[in-house]
Design a protein around this motif. Structure first.
Motif, mmCIF file in Angstrom:
data_model
loop_
_atom_site.group_PDB
_atom_site.id
_atom_site.type_symbol
_atom_site.label_atom_id
_atom_site.label_comp_id
_atom_site.label_asym_id
_atom_site.label_seq_id
_atom_site.Cartn_x
_atom_site.Cartn_y
_atom_site.Cartn_z
ATOM 1 N N VAL A 138 36.025 18.947 4.307
ATOM 2 C CA VAL A 138 35.772 20.353 4.003
ATOM 3 C C VAL A 138 35.084 20.439 2.644
ATOM 4 O O VAL A 138 35.398 19.667 1.732
ATOM 5 C CB VAL A 138 37.100 21.151 3.962
ATOM 6 N N ASP A 139 34.148 21.366 2.508
ATOM 7 C CA ASP A 139 33.469 21.550 1.221
ATOM 8 C C ASP A 139 34.492 21.691 0.103
ATOM 9 O O ASP A 139 35.455 22.468 0.210
ATOM 10 C CB ASP A 139 32.595 22.804 1.249
ATOM 11 N N GLY A 140 34.287 20.941 -0.988
ATOM 12 C CA GLY A 140 35.204 20.988 -2.122
ATOM 13 C C GLY A 140 36.262 19.901 -2.106
ATOM 14 O O GLY A 140 36.960 19.707 -3.109
ATOM 15 N N ASP A 141 36.398 19.183 -1.006
ATOM 16 C CA ASP A 141 37.374 18.090 -0.940
ATOM 17 C C ASP A 141 37.028 17.013 -1.965
ATOM 18 O O ASP A 141 35.839 16.675 -2.141
ATOM 19 C CB ASP A 141 37.380 17.439 0.443
ATOM 20 N N PRO A 142 38.028 16.441 -2.638
ATOM 21 C CA PRO A 142 37.752 15.320 -3.537
ATOM 22 C C PRO A 142 37.459 14.062 -2.735
ATOM 23 O O PRO A 142 38.020 13.848 -1.649
ATOM 24 C CB PRO A 142 39.051 15.177 -4.333
ATOM 25 N N VAL A 143 36.570 13.242 -3.252
ATOM 26 C CA VAL A 143 36.242 11.954 -2.636
ATOM 27 C C VAL A 143 36.431 10.879 -3.694
ATOM 28 O O VAL A 143 35.833 10.961 -4.768
ATOM 29 C CB VAL A 143 34.788 11.918 -2.107
ATOM 30 N N GLU A 144 37.253 9.908 -3.389
ATOM 31 C CA GLU A 144 37.567 8.882 -4.378
ATOM 32 C C GLU A 144 36.767 7.607 -4.104
ATOM 33 O O GLU A 144 36.640 7.169 -2.959
ATOM 34 C CB GLU A 144 39.063 8.566 -4.365
ATOM 35 N N PHE A 145 36.243 7.039 -5.184
ATOM 36 C CA PHE A 145 35.555 5.759 -5.141
ATOM 37 C C PHE A 145 36.257 4.791 -6.086
ATOM 38 O O PHE A 145 37.028 5.199 -6.957
ATOM 39 C CB PHE A 145 34.092 5.901 -5.594
ATOM 40 N N VAL A 146 35.970 3.502 -5.908
ATOM 41 C CA VAL A 146 36.417 2.502 -6.882
ATOM 42 C C VAL A 146 35.205 1.664 -7.279
ATOM 43 O O VAL A 146 34.246 1.507 -6.506
ATOM 44 C CB VAL A 146 37.529 1.587 -6.326
ATOM 45 N N LEU A 147 35.249 1.141 -8.496
ATOM 46 C CA LEU A 147 34.162 0.298 -8.989
ATOM 47 C C LEU A 147 34.186 -1.030 -8.234
ATOM 48 O O LEU A 147 35.223 -1.688 -8.129
ATOM 49 C CB LEU A 147 34.337 0.074 -10.496
ATOM 50 N N ASP A 148 33.035 -1.418 -7.701
ATOM 51 C CA ASP A 148 32.961 -2.587 -6.822
ATOM 52 C C ASP A 148 33.094 -3.899 -7.579
ATOM 53 O O ASP A 148 33.490 -4.918 -7.011
ATOM 54 C CB ASP A 148 31.639 -2.559 -6.056
ATOM 55 N N VAL A 158 32.975 -3.541 -19.873
ATOM 56 C CA VAL A 158 33.328 -2.251 -20.478
ATOM 57 C C VAL A 158 34.161 -1.382 -19.532
ATOM 58 O O VAL A 158 34.881 -0.496 -19.977
ATOM 59 C CB VAL A 158 32.071 -1.481 -20.935
ATOM 60 N N VAL A 159 34.043 -1.629 -18.221
ATOM 61 C CA VAL A 159 34.871 -0.934 -17.238
ATOM 62 C C VAL A 159 35.295 -1.972 -16.197
ATOM 63 O O VAL A 159 34.443 -2.675 -15.643
ATOM 64 C CB VAL A 159 34.122 0.218 -16.535
ATOM 65 N N PRO A 160 36.595 -2.089 -15.919
ATOM 66 C CA PRO A 160 37.059 -3.135 -15.003
ATOM 67 C C PRO A 160 36.837 -2.783 -13.540
ATOM 68 O O PRO A 160 36.769 -1.608 -13.158
ATOM 69 C CB PRO A 160 38.555 -3.229 -15.318
ATOM 70 N N LEU A 188 28.546 13.436 -6.890
ATOM 71 C CA LEU A 188 29.245 12.530 -7.787
ATOM 72 C C LEU A 188 29.584 13.237 -9.094
ATOM 73 O O LEU A 188 28.821 14.059 -9.578
ATOM 74 C CB LEU A 188 28.392 11.293 -8.063
ATOM 75 N N GLN A 189 30.734 12.873 -9.689
ATOM 76 C CA GLN A 189 31.184 13.526 -10.908
ATOM 77 C C GLN A 189 31.297 12.544 -12.068
ATOM 78 O O GLN A 189 30.518 12.591 -12.998
ATOM 79 C CB GLN A 189 32.544 14.203 -10.666
ATOM 80 N N TYR A 190 32.251 11.628 -12.022
ATOM 81 C CA TYR A 190 32.447 10.732 -13.159
ATOM 82 C C TYR A 190 33.201 9.466 -12.761
ATOM 83 O O TYR A 190 33.883 9.422 -11.735
ATOM 84 C CB TYR A 190 33.212 11.446 -14.283
ATOM 85 N N LEU A 191 33.048 8.449 -13.604
ATOM 86 C CA LEU A 191 33.778 7.193 -13.504
ATOM 87 C C LEU A 191 34.767 7.157 -14.658
ATOM 88 O O LEU A 191 34.406 7.438 -15.809
ATOM 89 C CB LEU A 191 32.813 6.001 -13.605
ATOM 90 N N VAL A 192 36.022 6.836 -14.361
ATOM 91 C CA VAL A 192 37.053 6.795 -15.389
ATOM 92 C C VAL A 192 37.012 5.449 -16.106
ATOM 93 O O VAL A 192 37.080 4.386 -15.476
ATOM 94 C CB VAL A 192 38.454 7.015 -14.783
ATOM 95 N N ALA A 193 36.888 5.497 -17.445
ATOM 96 C CA ALA A 193 36.871 4.280 -18.268
ATOM 97 C C ALA A 193 37.871 4.475 -19.398
ATOM 98 O O ALA A 193 37.521 4.960 -20.465
ATOM 99 C CB ALA A 193 35.471 4.014 -18.817
ATOM 100 N N TRP A 251 28.653 5.346 -25.573
ATOM 101 C CA TRP A 251 29.126 4.126 -26.204
ATOM 102 C C TRP A 251 30.568 3.888 -25.777
ATOM 103 O O TRP A 251 31.394 4.803 -25.819
ATOM 104 C CB TRP A 251 29.055 4.236 -27.727
ATOM 105 N N LEU A 252 30.874 2.658 -25.367
ATOM 106 C CA LEU A 252 32.206 2.314 -24.910
ATOM 107 C C LEU A 252 32.754 1.134 -25.695
ATOM 108 O O LEU A 252 31.995 0.266 -26.163
ATOM 109 C CB LEU A 252 32.201 1.973 -23.420
ATOM 110 N N VAL A 253 34.070 1.084 -25.811
ATOM 111 C CA VAL A 253 34.723 -0.043 -26.464
ATOM 112 C C VAL A 253 34.890 -1.167 -25.461
ATOM 113 O O VAL A 253 35.293 -0.924 -24.317
ATOM 114 C CB VAL A 253 36.108 0.390 -27.005
ATOM 115 N N PRO A 254 34.570 -2.409 -25.816
ATOM 116 C CA PRO A 254 34.743 -3.535 -24.888
ATOM 117 C C PRO A 254 36.194 -3.688 -24.461
ATOM 118 O O PRO A 254 37.119 -3.330 -25.191
ATOM 119 C CB PRO A 254 34.282 -4.748 -25.707
ATOM 120 N N ILE A 255 36.390 -4.238 -23.266
ATOM 121 C CA ILE A 255 37.744 -4.538 -22.770
ATOM 122 C C ILE A 255 38.103 -5.937 -23.211
ATOM 123 O O ILE A 255 37.366 -6.894 -22.982
ATOM 124 C CB ILE A 255 37.797 -4.449 -21.239
ATOM 125 N N HIS A 256 39.234 -6.071 -23.876
ATOM 126 C CA HIS A 256 39.646 -7.388 -24.386
ATOM 127 C C HIS A 256 40.738 -7.957 -23.489
ATOM 128 O O HIS A 256 41.524 -7.220 -22.924
ATOM 129 C CB HIS A 256 40.171 -7.259 -25.812
#
Length: 256
Positions: A138-148, A158-160, A188-193, A251-256
């Motif tokens: 339905v229009d407005g439904d959230p769609v979830e993705f994951v980083l491949d 920088v993003v796992p 598409l909206q955003y990627l969480v980092a 600008w992102l902080v590296p993942i350690h």
């Protein structure tokens, strides 16, 4: 101050100067999201009166909104953003080595001061986290993705992998009579980092002044590879790949 309001494309900044109101945290976030470079924002801080909230939580919120570190240093300065020579030398754009901002993300390096730069247009390989079908969407439904895969700047992550990204259904129609196929588009909206949200879109280049998350027509994208059949609903199984693109430098902080 008039020279700052000549036709430079920075209409947002000119609006701030013409009003001559004290700058607030909200103004800084607005200028950042409009794509103004850090030195321009610092100049605005130096030129006018300011009314900043520089509490710990406010600074965390500014960082989450993508405000550059040098801008926050200017906000903290008791002299309205008069940075030390050493700080200016570190943060001034002319001092940023070319290999920190090169167009090729695989050859880009990270800065000890600024972190790692994701540039507008960088690829972000995603995959659908769940099945999606035009039969029930339905229009407005959230769609979830994951980083491949891990998102890297040069050799630095920088993003796992498996970080979450969000989109919304912008158009959904079930298959109809007489072989009319279903339709399914997502925005598409955003990627969480970590604490940051990386704005993403569905096209490589900007389409005029298109807003974040330009619509991706899944019907068109996946039709040629057999995921959509004539007269049927659009059925996208979990794990299906989708290429997204960074919508704004960050600008992102590296993942350690």
């Amino acid at each position: 101050m008039d020279h700052l309001c000549r036709p430079t494309g920075f209409n947002t900044l000119c609006g701030f100067f013409s009003n001559r109101k004290p700058l607030t945290n909200e103004d800084i976030v607005t200028m950042t999201k409009q794509g103004l470079n850090a030195p321009v924002i610092v100049k605005a801080i130096q030129t006018g009166d300011n009314n900043f909230d520089v509490s710990t939580q406010a600074l965390v919120d500014l960082k989450s909104a993508g405000v550059n570190q040098v801008v926050m240093e200017a906000m903290l300065s008791p002299h309205g953003g008069e940075l030390s020579v050493a700080t200016e030398a570190v943060h001034a754009p002319a001092a940023i080595p070319v290999n920190e901002s090169t167009a090729d993300i695989t050859k880009r390096v990270c800065s000890p001061q600024n972190g790692c730069l994701l540039k507008e247009g960088d690829q972000v390989a995603l995959k659908f986290a769940n099945d999606l079908t035009s039969k029930t969407a339905v229009d407005g439904d959230p769609v979830e993705f994951v980083l491949d895969d891990d998102l890297k700047v040069g050799e630095t992550t920088v993003v796992p992998k498996n970080a979450h990204a969000l989109a919304t259904v912008s158009n959904a129609k079930k298959a109809g009579m007489l072989g009319k196929p279903g339709e399914l588009n997502v925005q598409l909206q955003y990627l969480v980092a970590g604490d940051n949200r990386i704005r993403i879109r569905g096209t490589k280049g900007r389409e005029g002044e298109s807003k974040t998350g330009a619509t991706v027509a899944l019907t068109v994208l996946f039709g040629p590879i057999g995921l959509i059949k004539h007269g049927k609903n659009v059925d996208i199984p979990a794990g299906t790949s989708l290429m997204a693109y960074v919508d704004q430098d960050i600008w992102l902080v590296p993942i350690h």
